[in-house]
Each structure stands twice: as C-alpha cells, then as structure tokens.
Design a protein around this motif. Structure first.
Motif, PDB file in Angstrom:
ATOM      1  N   GLY A 177     -79.162  62.917  12.955  1.00 61.59           N
ATOM      2  CA  GLY A 177     -79.834  61.659  13.277  1.00 61.59           C
ATOM      3  C   GLY A 177     -79.115  60.835  14.334  1.00 61.59           C
ATOM      4  N   GLY A 178     -77.934  61.259  14.748  1.00 62.48           N
ATOM      5  CA  GLY A 178     -77.214  60.578  15.812  1.00 62.48           C
ATOM      6  C   GLY A 178     -76.265  59.496  15.325  1.00 62.48           C
ATOM      7  N   ALA A 179     -75.349  59.115  16.201  1.00 59.99           N
ATOM      8  CA  ALA A 179     -74.318  58.131  15.867  1.00 59.99           C
ATOM      9  C   ALA A 179     -74.907  56.761  15.569  1.00 59.99           C
ATOM     10  N   VAL A 180     -75.949  56.364  16.285  1.00 64.76           N
ATOM     11  CA  VAL A 180     -76.537  55.041  16.058  1.00 64.76           C
ATOM     12  C   VAL A 180     -77.107  54.956  14.643  1.00 64.76           C
ATOM     13  N   ARG A 181     -77.746  56.033  14.179  1.00 70.73           N
ATOM     14  CA  ARG A 181     -78.274  56.060  12.813  1.00 70.73           C
ATOM     15  C   ARG A 181     -77.132  55.984  11.802  1.00 70.73           C
ATOM     16  N   LEU A 182     -76.071  56.732  12.030  1.00 68.86           N
ATOM     17  CA  LEU A 182     -74.932  56.705  11.109  1.00 68.86           C
ATOM     18  C   LEU A 182     -74.300  55.320  11.068  1.00 68.86           C
ATOM     19  N   LEU A 183     -74.127  54.699  12.217  1.00 72.46           N
ATOM     20  CA  LEU A 183     -73.595  53.335  12.245  1.00 72.46           C
ATOM     21  C   LEU A 183     -74.469  52.394  11.410  1.00 72.46           C
ATOM     22  N   ALA A 184     -75.780  52.511  11.558  1.00 73.14           N
ATOM     23  CA  ALA A 184     -76.697  51.657  10.796  1.00 73.14           C
ATOM     24  C   ALA A 184     -76.558  51.917   9.298  1.00 73.14           C
TER      25      ALA A 184
END
Length: 180
Positions: free
Chosen positions: A103-110
């Motif tokens: 899901g990508g880094a932005v999803r993980l950060l969220a």
C-alpha cells in the motif's frame, strides 16, 4: 500528453493508495505505455545529511530513518530517491526495511497515525556528484534536477523528507494547487 510521455504529478504521491498495494510510479508509467519499476537499495537508521536534518528538525548528524531507491523507466535509471523519516515515527516499522511496503509508505504512515496535510517542494538545477552521474548513467556535462519535498502533519510537524535527483531530459513535473 504526448505518446510515451510520463508527466509526474506530485499530488499522486501524497495520498494513500489502494489497500492492495498499488505502486503510483508503475501506474504513472503504464498510463503512458511505459514500464516503471524501482529498486530499494538500502533502508535503516542513518545520520541525517545537513539539509535533511534542518527539514526534519533534528540535530545535524542526528539519527533518522532513510530509504534509498533507484527508479527505472523501461529498464533505464531515471531517478534517485532518498526518503527520510524521524526515528520516533519510523524506527522498527516497514519504513526502516528494504521490503516493499504494502500500500506504500504514505498508507503506512497514516496507519501509524501520521497523516500529511501540507507539502513544501523546492526544485533546483545543478551538476551531479560523481556517484549520481554513474547511477543515472549521465554524460559528463549533463545536469540534474533535484526536487526536495517536505511533508508536514496537521500540527506542522515534519513526517517525511524526500530528495529526488533526476536528469532533466524528458522530465515534466506537474503541480496542481487549490486556491482558497
């Protein structure tokens, strides 16, 4: 858009992608009939380069989590991307490892409670270092564009800094800005 022309729009990289792990770079390239891939070269805790330390509000040389990737278009290197996170956000997470993040880094950060709401970007032209010239297979007199992106949360805390280096040939950067 011309046939085969890839236009990179920053806004596509700032919001979480679908849960199935979509890759924005691959999708952008595919929309132009091209093949976009990437290789994660390294990831883990590193000493913050001076400029990155300033962006992430850490002491120069202080620890941050860094991820280095090389982006490829049709098998040719087209961009070096270094992404940095404060250690208190990224230590012990997938951001600190070399595996692809579902899901990508932005999803993980969220998912970790860190949502970007504001971005600052700077673009500059310069001559590449020797290692950048070699990694991007540049000619001796060929310059690069360097795009620096800082992502901030709702409290204006920095959560991510990206430094992207690319040859200017064939590059088109698109910015969409909401006014008001």
């Amino acid at each position: 858009m011309g046939e085969g022309e890839v236009i990179s729009a920053s806004t596509h990289y700032l919001a979480p992608t679908e849960a199935d792990g979509g890759d924005v770079w691959s999708a952008e390239a595919a929309s132009a009939g091209r093949r976009g891939t990437q290789k994660i070269v390294s990831a883990g805790e590193v000493a913050a380069p001076e400029r990155v330390a300033g962006l992430l509000a850490v002491e120069p040389g202080g620890q941050v989590v860094g991820r280095r990737r090389i982006m490829y278009l049709d098998g040719e290197p087209c961009e070096l991307t270094d992404t940095y996170y404060p250690v208190e956000i990224a230590r012990g997470t997938g951001l600190a490892g070399t595996a692809k993040i579902r899901g990508g880094a932005v999803r993980l950060l969220a998912e970790l409670g860190h949502v970007g709401v504001r971005v600052q970007e700077d673009v500059a032209a310069r001559m590449p270092s020797g290692s950048e010239r070699a990694e991007l297979a540049l000619k001796a007199d060929e310059p690069v564009l360097e795009l620096t992106r800082l992502t901030l949360d709702a409290h204006d805390r920095p959560i991510q800094a990206d430094v992207m280096v690319m040859p200017p040939r064939g590059q088109k950067l698109r910015y969409e800005i909401r006014i008001g």
